[in-house]
Structures are given as C-alpha cells and as structure tokens.
Scaffold this motif. Sequence first.
Motif, PDB file in Angstrom:
ATOM      1  N   ALA A   6     -32.982  54.339  52.039  1.00  0.00           N
ATOM      2  CA  ALA A   6     -33.180  54.197  53.664  1.00  0.00           C
ATOM      3  C   ALA A   6     -32.530  53.460  54.469  1.00  0.00           C
ATOM      4  O   ALA A   6     -32.022  52.252  54.469  1.00  0.00           O
ATOM      5  N   ARG A   7     -32.084  54.244  55.224  1.00  0.00           N
ATOM      6  CA  ARG A   7     -30.815  53.423  56.338  1.00  0.00           C
ATOM      7  C   ARG A   7     -31.650  53.585  57.309  1.00  0.00           C
ATOM      8  O   ARG A   7     -31.141  52.770  58.779  1.00  0.00           O
ATOM      9  N   ARG A  71     -22.932  49.408  52.662  1.00  0.00           N
ATOM     10  CA  ARG A  71     -22.707  50.985  53.802  1.00  0.00           C
ATOM     11  C   ARG A  71     -21.375  52.131  52.839  1.00  0.00           C
ATOM     12  O   ARG A  71     -20.612  50.908  53.178  1.00  0.00           O
ATOM     13  N   GLY A  72     -21.663  52.631  52.097  1.00  0.00           N
ATOM     14  CA  GLY A  72     -20.422  53.427  51.631  1.00  0.00           C
ATOM     15  C   GLY A  72     -20.263  53.453  50.468  1.00  0.00           C
ATOM     16  O   GLY A  72     -19.016  53.505  49.382  1.00  0.00           O
TER      17      GLY A  72
END
Length: 86
Positions: A6-7, A71-72
């Motif tokens: 979930a972002r 992130r990433g």
Amino acid sequence: MPWLRARTADALGSAVRRARQVAGLSQDELARRASTSRPTVSRLERGSAVATSTLLDVATACGYELVLVPRGARLTVTTGTSDGES
C-alpha cells in the motif's frame, strides 16, 4: 498468505480488507479481535484515518505485521521467524 502493498490511504484500506478476507473474518469479528468497533474497521477499509495503534491491532488480528520498505527497493518476502530471519 499473500503479501500486500500500500502506497496510499485507499490502497492501505484495500490491503486491510484483503487481509481480513484472507483471514476469513467479518468486519464484526475483526473489530472484536482488535478491540475496536466495526465502524472503525469499515473506515480503515475505506482509506479513512484511524489511530496508528488501531491499524497495528487490526493487522495483528489478521495475522499480518507492518514493514516499512524504502520506495524502489527490491523486496523478497519469505516466511521465517518473527525477527525477520528466513
């Protein structure tokens, strides 16, 4: 159990709903196990703000834990001990 990502608040709500469904729980049963109310579970599943402690309690009641990942980053999800070792 599937892992869930979930972002956004909406995606978090969807992930909580999926975790509840995977656990085979109704909103009422999840609320009881997490010591909260069904309307609070419903709000969380719709992506509305709830207390962080409630989110943690709901995740735990569904058999999940929250992990923050940069992130990433590449992430491999395996089952293992509670201290993160596989």
